[in-house]
Design a protein around this motif. Structure first.
Motif, PDB file in Angstrom:
ATOM      1  N   ILE A 164       0.838  -1.204   0.000  1.00 53.32           N
ATOM      2  CA  ILE A 164       0.000   0.000   0.000  1.00 53.32           C
ATOM      3  C   ILE A 164       0.873   1.254   0.000  1.00 53.32           C
ATOM      4  O   ILE A 164       0.622   2.213  -0.737  1.00 53.32           O
ATOM      5  CB  ILE A 164      -0.955  -0.017   1.208  1.00 53.32           C
ATOM      6  CG1 ILE A 164      -2.010  -1.113   1.014  1.00 53.32           C
ATOM      7  CG2 ILE A 164      -1.620   1.350   1.395  1.00 53.32           C
ATOM      8  CD1 ILE A 164      -2.870  -1.365   2.228  1.00 53.32           C
ATOM      9  N   ASN A 174      -7.087   5.948  -3.263  1.00 52.63           N
ATOM     10  CA  ASN A 174      -7.562   4.766  -2.535  1.00 52.63           C
ATOM     11  C   ASN A 174      -8.234   3.773  -3.473  1.00 52.63           C
ATOM     12  O   ASN A 174      -8.059   2.561  -3.351  1.00 52.63           O
ATOM     13  CB  ASN A 174      -8.539   5.172  -1.426  1.00 52.63           C
ATOM     14  CG  ASN A 174      -7.823   5.783  -0.234  1.00 52.63           C
ATOM     15  OD1 ASN A 174      -6.600   5.820  -0.195  1.00 52.63           O
ATOM     16  ND2 ASN A 174      -8.573   6.263   0.731  1.00 52.63           N
ATOM     17  N   LYS A 175      -9.014   4.295  -4.428  1.00 51.59           N
ATOM     18  CA  LYS A 175      -9.704   3.410  -5.375  1.00 51.59           C
ATOM     19  C   LYS A 175      -8.695   2.656  -6.240  1.00 51.59           C
ATOM     20  O   LYS A 175      -8.834   1.451  -6.470  1.00 51.59           O
ATOM     21  CB  LYS A 175     -10.659   4.207  -6.265  1.00 51.59           C
ATOM     22  CG  LYS A 175     -11.479   3.333  -7.216  1.00 51.59           C
ATOM     23  CD  LYS A 175     -12.432   4.163  -8.053  1.00 51.59           C
ATOM     24  CE  LYS A 175     -13.358   3.274  -8.883  1.00 51.59           C
ATOM     25  NZ  LYS A 175     -12.618   2.273  -9.692  1.00 51.59           N
ATOM     26  N   ALA A 178      -7.043   0.033  -4.151  1.00 52.17           N
ATOM     27  CA  ALA A 178      -7.987  -1.066  -3.928  1.00 52.17           C
ATOM     28  C   ALA A 178      -8.075  -1.973  -5.154  1.00 52.17           C
ATOM     29  O   ALA A 178      -8.061  -3.203  -5.041  1.00 52.17           O
ATOM     30  CB  ALA A 178      -9.365  -0.502  -3.574  1.00 52.17           C
ATOM     31  N   ASP A 179      -8.148  -1.364  -6.338  1.00 53.73           N
ATOM     32  CA  ASP A 179      -8.215  -2.150  -7.575  1.00 53.73           C
ATOM     33  C   ASP A 179      -6.936  -2.961  -7.787  1.00 53.73           C
ATOM     34  O   ASP A 179      -6.988  -4.135  -8.169  1.00 53.73           O
ATOM     35  CB  ASP A 179      -8.440  -1.223  -8.774  1.00 53.73           C
ATOM     36  CG  ASP A 179      -9.836  -0.596  -8.776  1.00 53.73           C
ATOM     37  OD1 ASP A 179     -10.704  -1.103  -8.039  1.00 53.73           O
ATOM     38  OD2 ASP A 179     -10.037   0.398  -9.495  1.00 53.73           O
ATOM     39  N   SER A 182      -6.846  -5.728  -5.144  1.00 52.50           N
ATOM     40  CA  SER A 182      -8.097  -6.507  -5.061  1.00 52.50           C
ATOM     41  C   SER A 182      -8.693  -6.467  -3.653  1.00 52.50           C
ATOM     42  O   SER A 182      -9.081  -7.487  -3.071  1.00 52.50           O
ATOM     43  CB  SER A 182      -7.839  -7.966  -5.480  1.00 52.50           C
ATOM     44  OG  SER A 182      -7.393  -8.019  -6.816  1.00 52.50           O
ATOM     45  N   LEU A 183      -8.744  -5.270  -3.091  1.00 45.53           N
ATOM     46  CA  LEU A 183      -9.344  -5.047  -1.782  1.00 45.53           C
ATOM     47  C   LEU A 183     -10.381  -3.938  -1.909  1.00 45.53           C
ATOM     48  O   LEU A 183     -10.446  -3.245  -2.929  1.00 45.53           O
ATOM     49  CB  LEU A 183      -8.268  -4.634  -0.765  1.00 45.53           C
ATOM     50  CG  LEU A 183      -7.171  -5.665  -0.464  1.00 45.53           C
ATOM     51  CD1 LEU A 183      -6.046  -5.024   0.341  1.00 45.53           C
ATOM     52  CD2 LEU A 183      -7.747  -6.852   0.282  1.00 45.53           C
ATOM     53  N   SER A 184     -11.208  -3.750  -0.892  1.00 47.94           N
ATOM     54  CA  SER A 184     -12.204  -2.674  -0.916  1.00 47.94           C
ATOM     55  C   SER A 184     -11.549  -1.352  -0.515  1.00 47.94           C
ATOM     56  O   SER A 184     -10.513  -1.333   0.149  1.00 47.94           O
ATOM     57  CB  SER A 184     -13.351  -2.992   0.038  1.00 47.94           C
ATOM     58  OG  SER A 184     -12.920  -2.877   1.384  1.00 47.94           O
ATOM     59  N   GLU A 185     -12.185  -0.234  -0.922  1.00 52.29           N
ATOM     60  CA  GLU A 185     -11.666   1.076  -0.535  1.00 52.29           C
ATOM     61  C   GLU A 185     -11.671   1.240   0.977  1.00 52.29           C
ATOM     62  O   GLU A 185     -10.768   1.847   1.557  1.00 52.29           O
ATOM     63  CB  GLU A 185     -12.493   2.183  -1.190  1.00 52.29           C
ATOM     64  CG  GLU A 185     -12.187   2.392  -2.664  1.00 52.29           C
ATOM     65  CD  GLU A 185     -12.876   3.625  -3.226  1.00 52.29           C
ATOM     66  OE1 GLU A 185     -12.526   4.746  -2.801  1.00 52.29           O
ATOM     67  OE2 GLU A 185     -13.781   3.465  -4.064  1.00 52.29           O
ATOM     68  N   THR A 187     -11.256  -1.069   3.201  1.00 52.15           N
ATOM     69  CA  THR A 187     -10.110  -1.817   3.737  1.00 52.15           C
ATOM     70  C   THR A 187      -8.821  -1.025   3.561  1.00 52.15           C
ATOM     71  O   THR A 187      -7.981  -0.972   4.468  1.00 52.15           O
ATOM     72  CB  THR A 187      -9.980  -3.182   3.027  1.00 52.15           C
ATOM     73  OG1 THR A 187     -11.172  -3.940   3.256  1.00 52.15           O
ATOM     74  CG2 THR A 187      -8.778  -3.954   3.546  1.00 52.15           C
ATOM     75  N   ILE A 188      -8.673  -0.379   2.417  1.00 50.05           N
ATOM     76  CA  ILE A 188      -7.475   0.442   2.166  1.00 50.05           C
ATOM     77  C   ILE A 188      -7.418   1.602   3.161  1.00 50.05           C
ATOM     78  O   ILE A 188      -6.353   1.907   3.717  1.00 50.05           O
ATOM     79  CB  ILE A 188      -7.463   0.976   0.718  1.00 50.05           C
ATOM     80  CG1 ILE A 188      -7.376  -0.185  -0.280  1.00 50.05           C
ATOM     81  CG2 ILE A 188      -6.296   1.945   0.521  1.00 50.05           C
ATOM     82  CD1 ILE A 188      -6.154  -1.062  -0.120  1.00 50.05           C
TER      83      ILE A 188
END
Length: 223
Positions: A164, A174-175, A178-179, A182-185, A187-188
Motif C-alpha cells: 500500500i 484509494n480506489k 484497492a483495484d 483486489s481489496l475494498s476502498e 479496507t485500504i
C-alpha cells in the motif's frame, strides 16, 4: 455541519465562495479573511473544520499561515487554492501539512466534494496538479527536508502495508490502490490509518513524502 473559513485577498472571490458554499446543506461558512493574520484571528474566535487557503495574500501568505495553524491547531484541515505557477508555494504547503490542493477555477461541485473528502480525513489533490505534486515529492526526497520515522516502527509493517505504501509513493488514489490489490476502498482506508499510527505520521502527505525518500517500492520487492 462542516464549518469552513475562506481566506482570499480578493473580496469578490470571498463573497462568491461564501454564497455558494452556504447553499450546501452540510456546509457553513463560519468566517472570511483577507490575509493570514486575519485567519489566525478568526480561528481564535471560532475554530473551523476546514480552511480554504489562498496562497498569495498580503501581510501573511497562505504557506506561512498553514505552518502556524498546523503547529497550533493540527486538527484543522487546510485546502490550498493554487495556480500552475505556484510551485514553490505548493512545495512548502506540502511540508507543513495541507490536506488538499485545488486549482483556482474548479467547479463549485468539485470544491464542495473536496471539502467533504478532506473533512472525512482523506487527501484531495486536483487531477490537473497531481503530476506536479508528485514531482514536488521527488524534489523533497532530494533535499534536506526529511520525515523522521523510527526503525523499530518500520519493522512493524506487514507485506500488505508495504504494498500500500508503494502505491501511495506512486500517487495512487484509494480506489486505484484497492483495484491493484483486489481489496475494498474501506479496507485500504483502514490499512492507511494503521500505517500512519505505526509510523507516527500525521497524514497521507507525510506518508507519501517518506515513501519517496525511502524508496518504498524497493523495500517492498526486498521483503
Amino acid at each position: 455541519m462542516i464549518k469552513v473559513l475562506i481566506a482570499d485577498d480578493q473580496e469578490l472571490i470571498r463573497q462568491s465562495l461564501q454564497i455558494v458554499l452556504n447553499s450546501k446543506q452540510d456546509i457553513e461558512v463560519s468566517d472570511v479573511a483577507a490575509n493570514g493574520q486575519e485567519v489566525i484571528q478568526c480561528i481564535r474566535k471560532n475554530k473551523p473544520d476546514i480552511i480554504l487557503m489562498d496562497i498569495r495574500m498580503p501581510k501573511m501568505d497562505g504557506v506561512q499561515c498553514t505552518k502556524i495553524i498546523k503547529e497550533n491547531y493540527p486538527q484543522i484541515k487546510i485546502i490550498i487554492l493554487t495556480t500552475f505557477d505556484d510551485d514553490e508555494y505548493v512545495f512548502n504547503a506540502l511540508k507543513y501539512g495541507a490536506s488538499g490542493y485545488l486549482l483556482k477555477g474548479v467547479s463549485m461541485d468539485e470544491l464542495s466534494d473536496a471539502i467533504r473528502t478532506v473533512y472525512s480525513g482523506r487527501a484531495m489533490i486536483n487531477p490537473d496538479i497531481a503530476a506536479k505534486v508528485l514531482r514536488l515529492f521527488s524534489q523533497m526526497a532530494q533535499t534536506n527536508y526529511t520525515i523522521p520515522v523510527e526503525e523499530k516502527d518500520i519493522r512493524q509493517l506487514t507485506k500488505t502495508e508495504w504494498r500500500i505504501i508503494a502505491q501511495v509513493e506512486k500517487g495512487a488514489s484509494n480506489k486505484e490502490i484497492a483495484d491493484t490489490l483486489s481489496l475494498s476502498e474501506g479496507t485500504i482506508r483502514n490499512y492507511l490509518s494503521t500505517i500512519l499510527n505505526k509510523l507516527n505520521l500525521r497524514d497521507r502527505t507525510q506518508l507519501a513524502i517518506w515513501a519517496v525518500q525511502t524508496n518504498a517500492h524497493k523495500n517492498m520487492t526486498e521483503e
